[in-house]
Each structure stands twice: as C-alpha cells, then as structure tokens.
Design an enzyme around this catalytic site. Sequence first.
Site, PDB file in Angstrom:
ATOM      1  CE  LYS A 175      -4.004  -2.291   2.270  1.00  0.00           C
ATOM      2  NZ  LYS A 175      -4.920  -2.061   3.142  1.00  0.00           N
ATOM      3  CG  HIS A 206      -5.292  -6.569  -0.292  1.00  0.00           C
ATOM      4  ND1 HIS A 206      -6.481  -6.651   0.115  1.00  0.00           N
ATOM      5  CD2 HIS A 206      -5.302  -7.382  -1.689  1.00  0.00           C
ATOM      6  CE1 HIS A 206      -7.324  -7.535  -0.338  1.00  0.00           C
ATOM      7  NE2 HIS A 206      -6.553  -7.860  -1.538  1.00  0.00           N
TER       8      HIS A 206
END
Length: 140
Positions: free
Chosen positions: A11, A117
């Site tokens: 991210k 993620h």
Amino acid sequence: MTIQYTFSMIKPDVIKRNKIGQVNTYLENAGLKIVAQKMKFLTKYEAECFYDEHRARSFFNSLVEYITSGAVVLQVLKGEDAITLNRTIMGATNPAEAKEGTIRKDLGESIEANSIHGSDSENSAKREIKFFFSKSEIIE
C-alpha cells in the site's frame, strides 16, 4: 501441501516510506516467491472495482481515497499454501492487534494504512491476480 498463487498489494504508506524491499524480505523469508511485481497508481475506477465487495461499507470511500493517494506495488506470490502463509506473515488487519514480527505489526500505521493487502481465499486470489496481471506477466 499445495503450491498456490496469491495476490498481494503493498500500500501507499509503505511506498512513501521507502519500505518495499523490507516487505519483500518478509515475504521471501516466509518462503513465498515473487513471480510478478509492478508499481502503479490506481485510478479511482480501478480502486472502486477492486474493492467492490466493500462498496456498501462505511469505510469504502476513505479506502478508495487512501489506496489512490499514492503508488502501490502489485504482486503475484507463489508457494506452498501461499494464501495462508501470506495472511500469516501480513498479520491482523489492525496493526495494534497483529503479532510481533508480522508486516502489519512492524510497518502498519493504522487499520487503513496497514501496509499490505493479501487475498483471503483461492477465489479472491484468482480474481485479484486476473484483475491486475496477464498470464504473460507471471514469470515462473
């Protein structure tokens, strides 16, 4: 044990802090092989489509805004039970609740800016890999 492929997205908070290599080290030390990797800025449309399952949730708009706030690194990982292994090394969604030595505990800043993620199932992995990668981009 089964060899699996899974999807991972590093991210924007990690990219902004120049910690991509550190995340990759966690993944590789856990036994995962990075078989595809690319950096890009997600468009709002891509982010909305990718996180469509969360559209009705209260955090959807802030998630889309965050994930489009900077570059992300998209990855395909391969290994024995790669999905579970990746989820384990990532740690709990909330960095404050993650175990010591996990990516989110060591690098996460908040529930949203939690560094990474990862696919949560085989179906999710297939969908997420296909969303961002063509077969020719995955190098064995």
